[in-house]
Motif scaffolding. Structure first.
Motif, PDB file in Angstrom:
ATOM      1  N   LEU A 281      -5.100  -1.505   1.735  1.00 44.37           N
ATOM      2  CA  LEU A 281      -5.516  -0.287   2.429  1.00 44.37           C
ATOM      3  C   LEU A 281      -6.945   0.063   2.050  1.00 44.37           C
ATOM      4  CD1 LEU A 281      -4.825   2.285   4.156  1.00 44.37           C
ATOM      5  CD2 LEU A 281      -4.142   3.366   1.987  1.00 44.37           C
TER       6      LEU A 281
ATOM      7  N   ARG B 168      -8.266  -3.779   9.325  1.00 44.00           N
ATOM      8  CA  ARG B 168      -9.205  -4.151   8.264  1.00 44.00           C
ATOM      9  C   ARG B 168     -10.155  -5.249   8.724  1.00 44.00           C
ATOM     10  NH1 ARG B 168      -5.802  -6.273   3.750  1.00 44.00           N
ATOM     11  NH2 ARG B 168      -4.636  -7.013   5.549  1.00 44.00           N
TER      12      ARG B 168
ATOM     13  N   SER C  29      -5.691  -0.167   7.772  1.00 43.50           N
ATOM     14  CA  SER C  29      -4.743  -1.127   7.208  1.00 43.50           C
ATOM     15  C   SER C  29      -4.440  -2.209   8.238  1.00 43.50           C
ATOM     16  CB  SER C  29      -3.456  -0.421   6.771  1.00 43.50           C
ATOM     17  OG  SER C  29      -2.838   0.219   7.885  1.00 43.50           O
TER      18      SER C  29
ATOM     19  N   ALA D  98       0.855  -1.182   0.000  1.00 41.14           N
ATOM     20  CA  ALA D  98       0.000   0.000   0.000  1.00 41.14           C
ATOM     21  C   ALA D  98       0.898   1.242   0.000  1.00 41.14           C
ATOM     22  CB  ALA D  98      -0.887   0.000   1.243  1.00 41.14           C
TER      23      ALA D  98
END
Length: 199
Positions: free
Chosen positions: A100, A65, A61, A30
């Motif tokens: 991300l 998540r 992230s 990311a």
């Protein structure tokens, strides 16, 4: 290309070549913080009536998540209690599809009658497009997605937004796979026209 534009300016070429990348075609890494800072700086160049800076970008992230996925599944279960478990599993896994996820929101000011909420939301939408374009220019893939969870007060609160704020979408970000989509040809016919009074 019109005769008045003998060469394509690089910035315009970048805009014309951008395309969304499905999360299934996103990989690590990311963007790092420096890249995200640049993208947010570009976002803040969007039109902003009153200079209210309503745009907010929340980066999700790593293991966060998973927590976001649980929150999205719980939101779906509240909104649609008859949702089967396998559908909840799909919702739970959504944030894991990209390295991300960015929750984009508008911190709405209600003390500026000359700048109604819809204008502030429009400013954030413009900021989001700048954010996407900046990340694309840095070599990352992005896609702007929606879901019913965006309108869930519990989700807004968990992400640090006020009840009067608006969540505008989830931006998925990652390094695009080699088979990323190529931009489709656009046809401007029927989309724009000159206004002739009385015609």
């Amino acid at each position: 290309m019109p005769d008045a534009i003998p060469t394509m300016p690089p910035a315009l070429a970048a805009l014309l070549s951008r395309s969304s990348v499905p999360p299934r075609l996103m990989r690590d890494p990311a963007p790092d913080q420096a890249a995200l800072d640049l993208a947010v700086a570009a976002a803040l160049r969007a039109p902003d009536h009153g200079g209210l800076r309503p745009a907010r970008f929340i980066f999700v992230s790593g293991t966060a998540r998973q927590a976001l996925g649980e929150m999205m599944a719980a939101s779906l279960a509240r909104r649609e209690p008859q949702t089967p478990p396998e559908r909840l599993d799909i919702e739970r896994a959504k944030p894991l599809r990209a390295p991300l996820v960015v929750a984009v929101g508008a911190a709405i000011r209600h003390d500026r009658p000359g700048v109604p909420p819809w204008e502030q939301e429009a400013s954030v939408a413009a900021s989001t497009m700048n954010f996407l374009n900046a990340l694309d220019a840095l070599g990352f893939g992005t896609v702007w997605l929606s879901s019913g969870a965006l309108r869930d007060p519990a989700v807004k609160q968990a992400l640090g937004f006020a009840e009067t704020d608006t969540l505008l979408g989830w931006v998925y970000v990652g390094t695009p796979a080699p088979e990323r989509p190529t931009p489709r040809t656009v046809d401007v016919q029927g989309v724009a026209r000159h206004w002739v009074p009385g015609a």
